[in-house]
Design an enzyme around this catalytic site. Sequence first.
Site, PDB file in Angstrom:
ATOM      1  N   HIS A   9       0.824  -1.216   0.000  1.00  3.78           N
ATOM      2  CA  HIS A   9       0.000   0.000   0.000  1.00  3.78           C
ATOM      3  C   HIS A   9       0.854   1.261   0.000  1.00  3.78           C
ATOM      4  O   HIS A   9       2.044   1.249   0.334  1.00  3.78           O
ATOM      5  CB  HIS A   9      -0.915  -0.001   1.226  1.00  3.78           C
ATOM      6  CG  HIS A   9      -0.160   0.050   2.521  1.00  3.78           C
ATOM      7  ND1 HIS A   9       0.352   1.215   3.054  1.00  3.78           N
ATOM      8  CD2 HIS A   9       0.188  -0.940   3.375  1.00  3.78           C
ATOM      9  CE1 HIS A   9       0.967   0.947   4.191  1.00  3.78           C
ATOM     10  NE2 HIS A   9       0.890  -0.360   4.409  1.00  3.78           N
ATOM     11  N   GLU A  82      -2.158  -6.984   7.121  1.00  2.00           N
ATOM     12  CA  GLU A  82      -0.852  -6.945   7.771  1.00  2.00           C
ATOM     13  C   GLU A  82      -0.863  -7.916   8.946  1.00  2.00           C
ATOM     14  O   GLU A  82      -1.921  -8.334   9.429  1.00  2.00           O
ATOM     15  CB  GLU A  82      -0.548  -5.523   8.248  1.00  2.00           C
ATOM     16  CG  GLU A  82       0.788  -5.330   8.947  1.00  2.00           C
ATOM     17  CD  GLU A  82       2.005  -5.751   8.129  1.00  2.00           C
ATOM     18  OE1 GLU A  82       2.202  -6.960   7.920  1.00  2.00           O
ATOM     19  OE2 GLU A  82       2.772  -4.853   7.733  1.00  2.00           O
TER      20      GLU A  82
END
Length: 193
Positions: A9, A82
């Site tokens: 990201h 994550e």
Amino acid sequence: MRRFYLLRHGQTDSNLSGIIQGQSIDVPLNEEGIEQSQKIAELLKGHVSRIVSSDLLRAYQTARIIGDILEVEIETDKRLREMNYGSWEGNFLDELMKTPEGRVWIENPSKWRIENSESVLDVQNRIIQAIKEYVQRYDNLLFVSHGVTISAFLLYVKNLPLDNVKEYIPRNTQIYEFKFEDGRFKELKIEGT
């Protein structure tokens, strides 16, 4: 043979300040992160037919920017999230490295685990499972994920130990290209990166 891309990201303010975001610190991209996402979309024009993103805001926002530019469908999958760092989330990494658990993270990240967290192996298993499922159904995919999650996948592809996880954490909007053939992954070189 199926080709796909794996992208971290765009940048967030927490990335800049060294705060561990994990899964509970769900912050948006900053201006730089938005610009990074727009630039990577230009690089991917004509190469991506579908996007699968982590459902966390920073990854989904990156995917949304790219998807809007490329005019491709986006879906989310929690397996691309994550790593769950438990009580470490929201704290400064530099400060945590001074703790006994921080020393474990520095010396043997494969053995690191605190209450309500995941291990690096947990993360690796879930991203491998997710990517295998999608690449068996679709070609030219873009996966938008996170630093440790991508690193864990790279270690699997490169057949390296999980203790190397810190060495392979990508920078924001760093992209990797892979092929999947005969049940195996192979990293490819992306032109211009």
